[in-house]
Design an enzyme around this catalytic site. Structure first.
Site, PDB file in Angstrom:
ATOM      1  N   ASP A 106      42.898  83.234  26.484  1.00 24.66           N
ATOM      2  CA  ASP A 106      42.467  84.393  27.269  1.00 24.66           C
ATOM      3  C   ASP A 106      42.842  85.726  26.631  1.00 24.66           C
ATOM      4  O   ASP A 106      42.479  86.785  27.146  1.00 24.66           O
ATOM      5  CB  ASP A 106      43.100  84.336  28.667  1.00 24.66           C
ATOM      6  CG  ASP A 106      42.590  83.131  29.442  1.00 24.66           C
ATOM      7  OD1 ASP A 106      41.451  82.701  29.159  1.00 24.66           O
ATOM      8  OD2 ASP A 106      43.336  82.623  30.287  1.00 24.66           O
TER       9      ASP A 106
ATOM     10  N   HIS B 170      45.141  86.881  20.978  1.00 20.30           N
ATOM     11  CA  HIS B 170      46.021  86.149  20.072  1.00 20.30           C
ATOM     12  C   HIS B 170      45.214  85.242  19.130  1.00 20.30           C
ATOM     13  O   HIS B 170      45.525  85.124  17.946  1.00 20.30           O
ATOM     14  CB  HIS B 170      46.991  85.299  20.902  1.00 20.30           C
ATOM     15  CG  HIS B 170      48.286  85.031  20.203  1.00 20.30           C
ATOM     16  ND1 HIS B 170      49.294  85.955  20.144  1.00 20.30           N
ATOM     17  CD2 HIS B 170      48.723  83.957  19.529  1.00 20.30           C
ATOM     18  CE1 HIS B 170      50.299  85.454  19.462  1.00 20.30           C
ATOM     19  NE2 HIS B 170      49.979  84.241  19.070  1.00 20.30           N
TER      20      HIS B 170
HETATM   21  C1  DLZ Z   1      50.990  81.016  19.663  1.00 17.82           C
HETATM   22  C2  DLZ Z   1      49.849  80.113  19.331  1.00 17.82           C
HETATM   23  C3  DLZ Z   1      48.712  80.043  20.175  1.00 17.82           C
HETATM   24  C4  DLZ Z   1      48.607  80.867  21.420  1.00 17.82           C
HETATM   25  N1  DLZ Z   1      47.702  79.220  19.923  1.00 17.82           N
HETATM   26  C5  DLZ Z   1      47.760  78.438  18.814  1.00 17.82           C
HETATM   27  C6  DLZ Z   1      46.689  77.563  18.503  1.00 17.82           C
HETATM   28  O1  DLZ Z   1      45.686  77.417  19.231  1.00 17.82           O
HETATM   29  N2  DLZ Z   1      46.789  76.839  17.367  1.00 17.82           N
HETATM   30  C7  DLZ Z   1      47.856  76.936  16.503  1.00 17.82           C
HETATM   31  O2  DLZ Z   1      47.861  76.251  15.463  1.00 17.82           O
HETATM   32  N3  DLZ Z   1      48.876  77.751  16.790  1.00 17.82           N
HETATM   33  C8  DLZ Z   1      48.870  78.489  17.904  1.00 17.82           C
HETATM   34  N4  DLZ Z   1      49.911  79.328  18.194  1.00 17.82           N
HETATM   35  C9  DLZ Z   1      51.112  79.278  17.334  1.00 17.82           C
HETATM   36  C10 DLZ Z   1      51.018  80.170  16.074  1.00 17.82           C
HETATM   37  O3  DLZ Z   1      50.201  79.579  15.067  1.00 17.82           O
HETATM   38  C11 DLZ Z   1      52.421  80.349  15.474  1.00 17.82           C
HETATM   39  O4  DLZ Z   1      53.025  79.090  15.318  1.00 17.82           O
HETATM   40  C12 DLZ Z   1      53.310  81.218  16.359  1.00 17.82           C
HETATM   41  O5  DLZ Z   1      52.691  82.465  16.612  1.00 17.82           O
HETATM   42  C13 DLZ Z   1      54.686  81.479  15.682  1.00 17.82           C
HETATM   43  O6  DLZ Z   1      54.507  82.128  14.427  1.00 17.82           O
END
Ligand code: DLZ
Length: 162
Positions: A93, A96
């Site tokens: 949502d 990010h």
């Molecule tokens: C924080 C986050 C979010 C919201 N979504 C995903 C995702 O869909 N896929 C993914 O591989 N990682 C996600 N992360 C984590 C970030 O890649 C990262 O690990 C954090 O921001 C810490 O650096």
């Protein structure tokens, strides 16, 4: 990219060089592990189907896709011929999603252009879980297969250019 005309698992086996003797690193994100695990399994199967020995494949995990950049960069210090970076980012949502996708893509692109060995882009970026499932062994094939074939072809490319 998976389109209605192209399945990610389709490749012409005759166009793939033998992977015998090739050393391949795979860095995998733990986020959305149901998806990234399936992508990893696809990559492993396609690598070994095309001659890469299990003993010549090194798999490392990182917490999230953003950490694929550091993970892949560290793995370039190992005696490897190529690195496959596997992750899955699913839109939420907030903005990010865009930051992670752009940051990870830019980081992996930079590594691919600046390191001596190819870094293969195995990041799935989707609007929802179903689109991700479609691309990790579902109706659009498995991007892990595509990455494995690309890794072998790029190692062969580097050997031919020397
Ligand atoms: C924080 C986050 C979010 C919201 N979504 C995903 C995702 O869909 N896929 C993914 O591989 N990682 C996600 N992360 C984590 C970030 O890649 C990262 O690990 C954090 O921001 C810490 O650096």
């Amino acid at each position: 990219m998976a389109t209605k005309y192209h399945n990610l698992s389709d490749y012409d086996a005759n166009s793939v060089p033998s992977g015998e003797g090739m050393k391949v690193g795979i860095v995998v994100s733990e986020w959305n592990s149901e998806i990234t695990g399936a992508l990893l399994n696809g990559a492993l199967k396609t690598l070994t189907d095309n001659g890469v020995s299990e003993d010549d494949i090194k798999v490392m995990t990182v917490p999230g896709s953003f950490e694929l950049i550091y993970g892949a960069q560290q793995m370039t210090k190992l005696p490897l011929d190529a690195i496959i970076a596997i992750g899955c980012v699913i839109r939420g949502d907030t903005p990010h999603f865009d930051y992670i996708c752009e940051g990870t893509t830019a980081g992996l692109s930079r590594l691919n252009a600046t390191q001596d060995i190819p870094v293969i882009y195995g990041l799935i970026t989707t609007n929802d879980m179903q689109q991700a499932k479609d691309r990790c062994g579902g109706k659009l094939g498995n991007k892990g297969d595509e990455c494995a074939v690309t890794a072998i072809k790029m190692v062969d490319f580097r050997r031919r250019i020397k």
